[in-house]
Design an enzyme around this catalytic site. Structure first.
Site, PDB file in Angstrom:
ATOM      1  N   LYS A   1       1.266  43.560  20.571  1.00 30.80           N
ATOM      2  CA  LYS A   1       2.246  44.352  20.003  1.00 30.80           C
ATOM      3  C   LYS A   1       3.211  43.417  19.578  1.00 30.80           C
ATOM      4  CE  LYS A   1       1.515  48.674  21.623  1.00 30.80           C
ATOM      5  NZ  LYS A   1       1.274  49.688  20.802  1.00 30.80           N
TER       6      LYS A   1
ATOM      7  N   ASP B 132      -0.328  45.382  16.398  1.00 27.21           N
ATOM      8  CA  ASP B 132       0.360  46.850  16.457  1.00 27.21           C
ATOM      9  C   ASP B 132       1.743  46.957  16.141  1.00 27.21           C
ATOM     10  OD1 ASP B 132       0.946  49.643  16.322  1.00 27.21           O
ATOM     11  OD2 ASP B 132      -0.049  49.948  18.329  1.00 27.21           O
TER      12      ASP B 132
ATOM     13  N   GLU C 277      -2.065  47.346  12.797  1.00 27.07           N
ATOM     14  CA  GLU C 277      -2.009  48.722  13.191  1.00 27.07           C
ATOM     15  C   GLU C 277      -0.472  49.263  12.842  1.00 27.07           C
ATOM     16  OE1 GLU C 277      -2.344  51.711  16.936  1.00 27.07           O
ATOM     17  OE2 GLU C 277      -3.579  49.821  16.964  1.00 27.07           O
TER      18      GLU C 277
ATOM     19  N   ASP D 144      -2.224  54.761  12.326  1.00 19.77           N
ATOM     20  CA  ASP D 144      -2.198  55.358  13.597  1.00 19.77           C
ATOM     21  C   ASP D 144      -1.167  56.579  13.890  1.00 19.77           C
ATOM     22  OD1 ASP D 144      -2.085  56.058  16.551  1.00 19.77           O
ATOM     23  OD2 ASP D 144      -1.203  54.339  17.071  1.00 19.77           O
TER      24      ASP D 144
ATOM     25  N   LYS E  15      -6.550  59.034  18.891  1.00 17.09           N
ATOM     26  CA  LYS E  15      -6.153  59.151  20.045  1.00 17.09           C
ATOM     27  C   LYS E  15      -6.511  60.446  20.583  1.00 17.09           C
ATOM     28  CE  LYS E  15      -2.935  55.545  20.025  1.00 17.09           C
ATOM     29  NZ  LYS E  15      -1.551  54.923  19.975  1.00 17.09           N
TER      30      LYS E  15
END
Length: 343
Positions: A121, A151, A177, A205, A229
């Site tokens: 992250k 991400d 991401e 995403d 997802k």
């Protein structure tokens, strides 16, 4: 399939259980996190005990009912409809490193065992690019041969994203991401990185799961791959349709699920015609508790496909407070009404 058809949960209304059936099968839990993730230290979820297994309804509290309806469609698919056939039984997964300080990276990685890929992250509010660079460097130091992806959750603007990814690419990045929040911005970042010869792929995403038209990012040439997802897209079958329509490589990821939710993610990963990247389905390791005695966690860099069932003792031990249970059941009533009576 027209874009407007993809914008709604792909749920046959005759298969939607009644509200009474859902309420009778519902269990609400609150699970402690090992580290703060997405700003939360407790993960709440509503679980459904259906005739074909367990389903999980856990949209984050800030999500509106329309967005949450896709999560309920996914939970109903898992517990009342079942999953499509599988093409593989072993799913490679990545480790996930939250926005911790660099000195905590080894501690976080130790919970995942051996891994070949790590998602880190970055762009956390209140942190700097130096913090991100130190965290990514700590991962590379701990795992010299692992694939590293970052991400940003849309946390940068275009100029900052290009600057950050140029710097972070020094350690070797598999992809970035959602570096910026919108599709036009993704296209600009991707083009500027290519023009500068920076070897970082761009993955979408939020620009897939939060868009009315989840295939628009592919048509705009704004991403090299997409992150899918199950719950935010409305279930395994709908996610498969979106991947097919997008025509881009896909990474299956989770939404900070319990093992019940991870089971749905594994079903998607198992059903995809191709699975070129390790999946972001190892996030149960970020939870300090789970709803099953045999959690779906990685072993030697992968999770083997199998069913899970919630444990009655754990459901009781981690039951949400009465006021939070009421909050989730009220949400279930509202969202069920949206699925039962689509506009």
């Amino acid at each position: 399939m027209p874009a407007e058809a993809l914008s709604q949960p792909q749920n046959r209304l005759q298969d939607l259980p009644s509200l009474e059936q859902l309420l009778a099968s519902a269990h609400v839990v609150s699970l402690p996190m090992r580290v703060k993730f997405r700003g939360i230290t407790q993960r709440e979820a509503l679980l459904l005990d259906g005739p074909l297994g367990w389903g999980e309804f856990c949209p984050f509290p800030e999500y509106g009912d329309a967005e949450a309806s896709r999560w309920l469609a996914s939970a109903v698919e898992a517990s009342w409809q079942g999953f499509p056939p599988s093409l593989r039984s072993v799913i490679p997964v990545n480790a996930t490193v939250p926005a911790v300080t660099a000195d905590r990276v080894p501690e976080v990685l130790a919970r995942f065992g051996r891994v070949d890929a790590v998602k880190v992250k970055v762009a956390e509010p209140g942190q700097t690019l130096d913090d991100d660079a130190a965290r990514v460097a700590a991962v590379r130091s701990a795992l010299p041969d692992a694939a590293i992806r970052v991400d940003a959750n849309g946390g940068w603007d275009v100029d900052t994203a290009v600057k950050a990814l140029t710097r972070l690419s020094d350690v070797g990045l598999e992809y970035a991401e959602q570096p910026v929040p919108d599709i036009d911005g993704l296209a600009k970042v991707r083009r500027r990185l290519q023009d500068a010869g920076v070897p970082v792929l761009v993955a979408a995403d939020e620009s897939v799961r939060k868009e009315d038209d989840p295939v628009r990012v592919a048509r705009a040439g704004a991403a090299d791959l997409i992150v899918v997802k199950v719950a935010p897209l409305g279930g395994v079958r709908r996610a498969l349709e979106i991947v097919a329509q997008a025509g881009l490589p896909a990474v299956v990821s989770s939404a900070l699920d319990t093992s019940v939710g991870i089971r749905a993610g594994l079903a998607l990963a198992a059903a995809l015609p191709e699975l070129p990247y390790a999946c972001g389905l190892g996030t149960v390791s970020l939870l300090a508790a789970d709803v099953t005695r045999d959690p779906l966690v990685a072993d030697d860099g992968a999770i083997r496909l199998r069913d899970v069932a919630a444990d009655a003792g754990l459901l009781s031990e981690y039951a949400a407070s009465p006021d939070r249970r009421d909050w989730w059941l009220d949400r279930l009533r509202r969202v069920h009404a949206l699925l039962a009576n689509p506009a």
